[in-house]
Motif scaffolding. Structure first.
Motif, PDB file in Angstrom:
ATOM      1  N   PHE A 123       0.833  -1.205   0.000  1.00  0.00           N
ATOM      2  CA  PHE A 123       0.000   0.000   0.000  1.00  0.00           C
ATOM      3  C   PHE A 123       0.871   1.260   0.000  1.00  0.00           C
ATOM      4  CE2 PHE A 123      -1.656   3.388   2.751  1.00  0.00           C
ATOM      5  CZ  PHE A 123      -2.718   3.823   1.980  1.00  0.00           C
ATOM      6  N   THR A 124       1.860   1.299   0.899  1.00  0.00           N
ATOM      7  CA  THR A 124       2.626   2.526   1.106  1.00  0.00           C
ATOM      8  C   THR A 124       3.658   2.760   0.011  1.00  0.00           C
ATOM      9  OG1 THR A 124       2.458   2.078   3.476  1.00  0.00           O
ATOM     10  CG2 THR A 124       3.989   3.801   2.803  1.00  0.00           C
TER      11      THR A 124
ATOM     12  N   ASN B 183       1.802   1.255  -4.034  1.00  0.00           N
ATOM     13  CA  ASN B 183       0.472   1.701  -4.463  1.00  0.00           C
ATOM     14  C   ASN B 183      -0.358   0.581  -5.078  1.00  0.00           C
ATOM     15  OD1 ASN B 183       0.910   4.261  -3.484  1.00  0.00           O
ATOM     16  ND2 ASN B 183       1.675   5.062  -5.417  1.00  0.00           N
TER      17      ASN B 183
ATOM     18  N   VAL C 182      -2.973  -2.768  -4.173  1.00  0.00           N
ATOM     19  CA  VAL C 182      -3.850  -3.398  -3.192  1.00  0.00           C
ATOM     20  C   VAL C 182      -3.629  -4.913  -3.269  1.00  0.00           C
ATOM     21  CG1 VAL C 182      -6.240  -3.809  -2.514  1.00  0.00           C
ATOM     22  CG2 VAL C 182      -5.563  -1.568  -3.436  1.00  0.00           C
TER      23      VAL C 182
ATOM     24  N   CYS D  11       0.761   5.906 -10.831  1.00  0.00           N
ATOM     25  CA  CYS D  11       0.883   5.584  -9.406  1.00  0.00           C
ATOM     26  C   CYS D  11       1.917   4.482  -9.187  1.00  0.00           C
ATOM     27  CB  CYS D  11      -0.478   5.177  -8.837  1.00  0.00           C
ATOM     28  SG  CYS D  11      -1.315   3.920  -9.827  1.00  0.00           S
TER      29      CYS D  11
ATOM     30  N   ILE E 200     -11.592   6.842  -6.149  1.00  0.00           N
ATOM     31  CA  ILE E 200     -10.615   6.142  -5.301  1.00  0.00           C
ATOM     32  C   ILE E 200     -11.167   4.779  -4.888  1.00  0.00           C
ATOM     33  CG2 ILE E 200      -9.496   6.183  -3.022  1.00  0.00           C
ATOM     34  CD1 ILE E 200      -9.165   9.224  -3.412  1.00  0.00           C
TER      35      ILE E 200
ATOM     36  N   PHE F 226      -9.709   1.072  -5.921  1.00  0.00           N
ATOM     37  CA  PHE F 226      -9.412   0.089  -4.876  1.00  0.00           C
ATOM     38  C   PHE F 226     -10.141  -1.226  -5.150  1.00  0.00           C
ATOM     39  CE2 PHE F 226     -11.146  -1.913  -1.011  1.00  0.00           C
ATOM     40  CZ  PHE F 226      -9.970  -2.381  -0.452  1.00  0.00           C
TER      41      PHE F 226
ATOM     42  N   VAL G 146      -3.899   1.800  -5.625  1.00  0.00           N
ATOM     43  CA  VAL G 146      -4.040   2.852  -4.627  1.00  0.00           C
ATOM     44  C   VAL G 146      -3.855   4.199  -5.321  1.00  0.00           C
ATOM     45  CG1 VAL G 146      -3.078   3.842  -2.520  1.00  0.00           C
ATOM     46  CG2 VAL G 146      -3.148   1.343  -2.810  1.00  0.00           C
TER      47      VAL G 146
ATOM     48  N   GLU H  88      -4.216   8.505  -4.887  1.00  0.00           N
ATOM     49  CA  GLU H  88      -4.450   9.640  -4.017  1.00  0.00           C
ATOM     50  C   GLU H  88      -5.526  10.507  -4.675  1.00  0.00           C
ATOM     51  OE1 GLU H  88      -0.207  11.216  -5.065  1.00  0.00           O
ATOM     52  OE2 GLU H  88      -1.348  12.928  -4.311  1.00  0.00           O
TER      53      GLU H  88
ATOM     54  N   GLY I 106      -0.292   8.007  -6.259  1.00  0.00           N
ATOM     55  CA  GLY I 106      -0.964   7.202  -5.245  1.00  0.00           C
ATOM     56  C   GLY I 106      -0.427   7.415  -3.843  1.00  0.00           C
TER      57      GLY I 106
ATOM     58  N   PHE J  49      -7.069   7.187   3.393  1.00  0.00           N
ATOM     59  CA  PHE J  49      -7.471   6.121   2.469  1.00  0.00           C
ATOM     60  C   PHE J  49      -8.492   5.200   3.134  1.00  0.00           C
ATOM     61  CE2 PHE J  49      -6.925   2.237  -0.114  1.00  0.00           C
ATOM     62  CZ  PHE J  49      -6.999   2.788  -1.382  1.00  0.00           C
TER      63      PHE J  49
END
Lengths: 339, 339
Positions: free
Chosen positions: A283-284, A287, A289, B53, B279, B283, B289, B291, B320, B327
């Motif tokens: 995630f961090t 980016n 899932v 991203c 967003i 997901f 992910v 932003e 992202g 989030f």
């Protein structure tokens, strides 16, 4: 299979993967093999991330399901397919069936992740729920298939499924080679073993010096123990629950295990905490899932289950179908559901 | 720029993008152009998602920053770079500077998303925080650059930056063409206009019949209004806050706006709710992910701001980098932070 079986003791050969690649071409996504500066720095190696979470229906399962349906007669396609699955095979099969115009009945446990049930329905799958404690999905599925004259599509113990999943391995080998990297190892999450079996056949043909390792969650390490024992072993029936809903098959498959036994170096095991850490990392820093079952191979690398220093290692990120509430609680543990 | 400026009235030409592509090759990620069955069905068109991203440091900003540093003298690289940014340019510049061995001072507002400040530091950036209400980042940045003999690297109003971001557009055009798709439109998020300006120059050269549209969040639609007025307009100083921290530049740039004016068809505007919906869609259906600022172009497509029926449309998913708490609250609104 249409391609010749050179080694008739195993369910598939590399020729079956070549055929599967041709069958899924233009329908499945050739998912990217991502690299991350941060991950390379952190591990001291060069890590290649095969992002199957970007595959159609959110996991590698589409590959095998599409290959199975592509090899049915026109009449069988019309009569439809039946499958059972806790979620990813369900979605992959529904998506493939929809694309080929085949009706799909999918038997799913009533406690499967809600997002997987919803997505299977959204992909046109006719979902039949069953109670995992009191009913047998195999019985329900077989009865439905007989009633409808439909084809049963197993989630791993089928040559077309194994060959379809194996296309993932062929793509990994091709792209790594095109970037001048000789792979030292490929890490693959393992439930029933269809993905690993297929990938291992591709790797044995295209990059024979590369070691293949399975990765499983703690308490569901049936494959790791089976590899050590040289014969199929089962998970304990009283194993504690795991977040990795995609990897809870009780034992390696009867078709997949002989392939794993021949091709896999060893089985790695990760804890639930290590899986959560990998999901947060993806995630961090990436980016992406990932669902728990899709993050175990990354977890193995991040938690040092294999030596990465100076090594070229491919990691399969196998899927990303996760309920929002669970994902939120993993990436931001300070959140809590309002009751 | 090293390449000739054919039209000297504009900051860059397509030749500058060709040069930038050569400069970033093998360093920036050639991000995938993803397609989604679900999105195509939902929109009735064929949507191509340029997943920036997945770029190094989580947004397209690495491209421009790397191109800027690649065109500095060896001596200037050693003296270092200075930039100011609310986050994505900060991370892209830090990553590019680290890769080229150049010290980087980054001026960031103290209320920037925590994850962006942390990531900039993790990438070796020496972060200098300032108070957005009482201090001027330009003054702080210029003073630092003078003191250190370092090069100021602006986030958009610089020919090398614009050309670097424009490589995104060249990749979109090449890959779409390789898949046999004539693009009807490209949708690009817009803050200061560096990304859109660069992409629009690439598109004008490679796919001149393709319309380019900017997308901005409501109340920060300075570019849309400037395009209508034919001259630069600013956002209201009392505009309500927006989740799209990456897109809050007060006005189009002095170098970017003439390019936008020449090449951009029109500016689209989306609401905060539409951004949240995009967003959640990314997901749930794409396993990506995004932003808020990175999701506005997808939001424009999902909310029907442009006709997609039967059209081939490229959408830039520009970044992202988002705080986990935000989030979590967007994908699962029923969660709440424990205080």
């Amino acid at each position: 299979m249409t391609a010749p079986l050179c080694d008739t003791s195993l369910a598939i050969t590399y020729n079956d993967i070549i055929a599967a690649r041709a069958a899924i071409k233009g329908c499945a996504v050739e998912t990217p093999l991502l690299e991350s500066q941060d991950l390379n720095r952190r591990t001291g190696g060069r890590i290649f991330l095969k992002a199957e979470c970007l595959q159609i229906a959110g996991s590698f399962k589409f590959r095998g399901a599409y290959n199975r349906i592509a090899n049915l007669s026109e009449d069988a396609v019309k009569r439809g397919v039946v499958g059972w699955s806790s979620g990813n095979h369900a979605q992959g099969l529904a998506a493939a069936a929809q694309m080929r115009g085949s009706p799909a009945k999918i038997v799913m446990p009533s406690d499967a992740p809600g997002v997987k049930i919803e997505n299977t329905k959204a992909l046109g799958g006719d979902v039949v729920l069953y109670n995992r404690q009191t009913e047998s999905r195999e019985e329900i599925g077989r009865a439905l298939a007989t009633e409808l004259g439909a084809t049963l599509v197993p989630s791993y113990d089928d040559p077309f499924i194994i060959a379809g999943q194996g296309t993932t391995g062929a793509e990994i080998c091709d792209v790594a080679a095109s970037r001048g990297a000789a792979l030292d190892a490929v890490l693959v999450c393992c439930g029933g073993g269809g993905l690993t079996a297929g990938i291992s056949v591709a790797v044995a043909a295209l990059s024979p010096r590369t070691a293949v390792h399975t990765v499983e969650p703690a308490h569901y390490d049936d494959t790791a123990r089976s590899l050590v024992a040289g014969e199929r072993r089962a998970n304990a029936s009283d194993a504690p629950p795991s977040l990795c809903d995609a990897l809870l098959a009780p034992t390696p498959g009867s078709l997949t295990f002989p392939i794993l036994k021949k091709n896999v170096r060893s089985g790695l095991v990760v804890s639930e905490d290590e899986v959560g850490e990998a999901i947060r990392y993806a995630f961090t820093k990436l980016n992406l899932v990932l669902e728990p079952g899709g993050a175990v191979a990354l977890a193995a690398v991040l938690s040092g289950k294999i030596d990465t220093t100076g090594k070229n290692i491919a990691v399969v990120l196998s899927g990303g179908n996760i309920d929002p509430a669970l994902f939120a609680s993993i990436i931001h543990p300070k959140t809590e559901e309002i009751r």
